[in-house]
Structures are given as structure tokens and as C-alpha cells.
Motif scaffolding. Structure first.
Motif, PDB file in Angstrom:
ATOM      1  N   LEU A  12       3.068  64.645  14.795  1.00 12.94           N
ATOM      2  CA  LEU A  12       1.622  64.776  14.658  1.00 12.94           C
ATOM      3  C   LEU A  12       1.198  65.197  13.257  1.00 12.94           C
ATOM      4  O   LEU A  12       0.002  65.251  12.966  1.00 12.94           O
ATOM      5  CB  LEU A  12       1.110  65.791  15.686  1.00 12.94           C
ATOM      6  CG  LEU A  12       1.508  65.506  17.142  1.00 12.94           C
ATOM      7  CD1 LEU A  12       0.954  66.586  18.063  1.00 12.94           C
ATOM      8  CD2 LEU A  12       1.078  64.126  17.578  1.00 12.94           C
ATOM      9  N   LYS A  14       0.174  65.179   9.452  1.00 19.57           N
ATOM     10  CA  LYS A  14      -0.638  64.229   8.677  1.00 19.57           C
ATOM     11  C   LYS A  14       0.227  63.296   7.832  1.00 19.57           C
ATOM     12  O   LYS A  14      -0.001  62.092   7.789  1.00 19.57           O
ATOM     13  CB  LYS A  14      -1.627  65.001   7.797  1.00 19.57           C
ATOM     14  CG  LYS A  14      -2.515  64.117   6.934  1.00 19.57           C
ATOM     15  CD  LYS A  14      -3.467  64.934   6.080  1.00 19.57           C
ATOM     16  CE  LYS A  14      -2.668  65.747   5.102  1.00 19.57           C
ATOM     17  NZ  LYS A  14      -3.194  65.951   3.798  1.00 19.57           N
ATOM     18  N   LYS A  19       5.093  58.288  10.979  1.00 17.62           N
ATOM     19  CA  LYS A  19       3.807  57.597  10.849  1.00 17.62           C
ATOM     20  C   LYS A  19       3.873  56.562   9.730  1.00 17.62           C
ATOM     21  O   LYS A  19       3.376  55.449   9.870  1.00 17.62           O
ATOM     22  CB  LYS A  19       2.697  58.610  10.597  1.00 17.62           C
ATOM     23  CG  LYS A  19       1.319  57.995  10.510  1.00 17.62           C
ATOM     24  CD  LYS A  19       0.282  59.095  10.324  1.00 17.62           C
ATOM     25  CE  LYS A  19      -1.077  58.535  10.044  1.00 17.62           C
ATOM     26  NZ  LYS A  19      -2.038  59.600   9.714  1.00 17.62           N
ATOM     27  N   GLU A  39      -3.463  57.489  20.432  1.00 16.95           N
ATOM     28  CA  GLU A  39      -3.536  58.908  20.105  1.00 16.95           C
ATOM     29  C   GLU A  39      -2.879  59.726  21.203  1.00 16.95           C
ATOM     30  O   GLU A  39      -3.214  59.590  22.381  1.00 16.95           O
ATOM     31  CB  GLU A  39      -4.993  59.340  19.947  1.00 16.95           C
ATOM     32  CG  GLU A  39      -5.186  60.816  19.713  1.00 16.95           C
ATOM     33  CD  GLU A  39      -4.484  61.345  18.474  1.00 16.95           C
ATOM     34  OE1 GLU A  39      -3.804  62.386  18.581  1.00 16.95           O
ATOM     35  OE2 GLU A  39      -4.591  60.699  17.412  1.00 16.95           O
ATOM     36  N   ASN A  42      -3.872  64.774  21.116  1.00 13.46           N
ATOM     37  CA  ASN A  42      -4.965  65.498  21.756  1.00 13.46           C
ATOM     38  C   ASN A  42      -4.801  65.612  23.274  1.00 13.46           C
ATOM     39  O   ASN A  42      -5.687  66.125  23.956  1.00 13.46           O
ATOM     40  CB  ASN A  42      -6.292  64.814  21.454  1.00 13.46           C
ATOM     41  CG  ASN A  42      -6.366  63.414  22.053  1.00 13.46           C
ATOM     42  OD1 ASN A  42      -5.354  62.833  22.444  1.00 13.46           O
ATOM     43  ND2 ASN A  42      -7.566  62.870  22.110  1.00 13.46           N
ATOM     44  N   GLU A  59      -9.299  63.158  27.908  1.00 10.27           N
ATOM     45  CA  GLU A  59      -8.273  62.607  27.007  1.00 10.27           C
ATOM     46  C   GLU A  59      -7.221  61.820  27.780  1.00 10.27           C
ATOM     47  O   GLU A  59      -6.720  60.807  27.286  1.00 10.27           O
ATOM     48  CB  GLU A  59      -7.602  63.733  26.203  1.00 10.27           C
ATOM     49  CG  GLU A  59      -8.533  64.485  25.285  1.00 10.27           C
ATOM     50  CD  GLU A  59      -9.217  65.674  25.956  1.00 10.27           C
ATOM     51  OE1 GLU A  59      -9.836  66.470  25.226  1.00 10.27           O
ATOM     52  OE2 GLU A  59      -9.141  65.826  27.203  1.00 10.27           O
ATOM     53  N   PHE A  63      -6.585  57.828  27.181  1.00  8.90           N
ATOM     54  CA  PHE A  63      -5.236  57.372  26.865  1.00  8.90           C
ATOM     55  C   PHE A  63      -4.763  56.341  27.885  1.00  8.90           C
ATOM     56  O   PHE A  63      -4.245  55.275  27.523  1.00  8.90           O
ATOM     57  CB  PHE A  63      -4.268  58.563  26.823  1.00  8.90           C
ATOM     58  CG  PHE A  63      -2.838  58.173  26.616  1.00  8.90           C
ATOM     59  CD1 PHE A  63      -2.385  57.766  25.371  1.00  8.90           C
ATOM     60  CD2 PHE A  63      -1.930  58.211  27.673  1.00  8.90           C
ATOM     61  CE1 PHE A  63      -1.058  57.404  25.175  1.00  8.90           C
ATOM     62  CE2 PHE A  63      -0.606  57.849  27.485  1.00  8.90           C
ATOM     63  CZ  PHE A  63      -0.173  57.452  26.239  1.00  8.90           C
ATOM     64  N   SER A  87       5.164  66.005  22.277  1.00 11.16           N
ATOM     65  CA  SER A  87       4.020  65.086  22.295  1.00 11.16           C
ATOM     66  C   SER A  87       4.372  63.761  22.962  1.00 11.16           C
ATOM     67  O   SER A  87       3.574  63.214  23.737  1.00 11.16           O
ATOM     68  CB  SER A  87       3.504  64.842  20.872  1.00 11.16           C
ATOM     69  OG  SER A  87       4.529  64.283  20.064  1.00 11.16           O
TER      70      SER A  87
END
Length: 184
Positions: A12, A14, A19, A39, A42, A59, A63, A87
Motif C-alpha cells: 500500500l 505510495k 506498484k 483498491e 481501504n 468499501e 470492491f 491487505s
């Protein structure tokens, strides 16, 4: 008809390495395929007590609805303590419930693990595959996608060097063949 491939990134952060790998994979998809980043950062932790009418977190619903529209799924995972990040596990759990309504069933999958270390998230890669077997997600077996020593695979511009991009393309091409066989 364009095939939508859900991209799930387990880190997660940045500036996550995974990613960056996912963003590069997105550019390598052929015509007729498009990436949709799902996502997961969240998502409240899965709790069956909340999975009843009137209590389902928004959420989770967002999803699940997005994931229902994908035709396949790429997982990009770091390795945390020789396993997958919470996650990703939470996203798997949220997507597999309520019982009998899993959004994962028979969606061709790809597992890519990346890290700064030389074993490239081997443990996370295999732990994730174990869960995907139970969730009835057929996963591309070869070529295996372990992306180790990330810091040595990017140039001064922050982009992956050409031999690495060529390897990524080999993985994407194999996935497309795999996907087409399973969905024909």
C-alpha cells in the motif's frame, strides 16, 4: 470485446516496488486487454458479523462489484515475514464471501512477487497460490514471476531496464495464451 484484468497490488506504500511493476505490466497488455486497478487498502478487515444486510461496509460492496466485472486477475505481492501482506489476504476474504458468492471463481490468475531481496518474494508467491487453489482461481504456472533485487532492475530514470521489460512481456504473453485457452 475488451477483457478486463483486475490488478491487485499488495503493498500500500505510495512508492511501492510492486506498484511500479504493476504499472509496467499494464503497459504491456495487448490490444483487447485492459488493466483495472482494484483498491484494497481501504477495505475494513473481513468480519462475518458485518456481512449481513444493513451492515456491509460500503468499501466491501464497491470492491465486490468492481471485481465482478473483471475477467482475470493479476496479483502483485511483496513478501512480509515470508508470506503475503494482510491487505491481499483481506481482499481474498472479502471477495470470497458471503459463502457461495465468491467473485474469484474461475478467473484466470497471475502471481507476481517482487522485492529488493534476491529470493524475490518466493514465500509470498507460493502462499498466495495456496489460497488461490482453494478459491478456484487457475494460476499461470510458467514462467514464474519472481522479481528480485528490484533496485538493480531500474535505470536512472526510474523505469525498468530493457531486459527486465522483455521478461515482463514474456510473462504477459504467456498469461494471454493461458487466459485464451481457459476462456475459449
Amino acid at each position: 470485446m475488451t477483457k478486463k484484468i483486475g490488478f491487485i497490488v499488495g503493498s500500500l506504500r505510495k512508492d511501492s516496488y510492486n506498484k511500479k511493476i504493476a504499472e509496467t505490466f499494464e503497459t504491456l497488455l495487448p490490444d483487447g486487454f485492459e488493466a483495472e486497478f482494484l483498491e484494497i487498502g481501504n477495505l475494513p478487515l473481513y468480519n462475518e458479523d458485518l456481512d449481513v444486510e444493513g451492515k456491509v461496509p460500503e468499501e466491501w460492496t464497491t470492491f465486490r462489484e468492481a471485481a465482478k466485472t473483471i475477467d482475470g486477475v493479476f496479483f502483485f505481492t511483496p513478501e512480509y515475514n515470508r508470506s503475503i501482506p494482510a491487505s491481499i489476504k483481506n481482499a481474498l476474504d472479502v471477495g470470497s464471501r458471503p459463502y457461495g458468492a465468491s467473485i474469484w471463481t474461475q478467473k484466470p490468475g497471475l502471481v507476481v512477487s517482487g522485492s529488493m531481496g534476491p529470493i524475490a518474494g518466493f514465500g509470498a508467491n507460493h502462499h498466495l497460490r495456496q489460497s488461490l487453489v482453494f478459491l478456484d482461481v487457475p494460476v499461470l504456472q510458467q514462467p514464474e514471476a519472481y522479481i528480485g533485487t528490484f533496485q538493480n532492475l531500474v535505470g536512472e530514470d526510474g523505469k525498468f531496464v530493457e531486459p527486465t521489460v522483455e521478461f515482463f512481456q514474456t510473462i504477459v504473453d504467456a498469461y494471454v495464451v493461458f487466459f485464451n485457452k481457459l476462456t475459449a
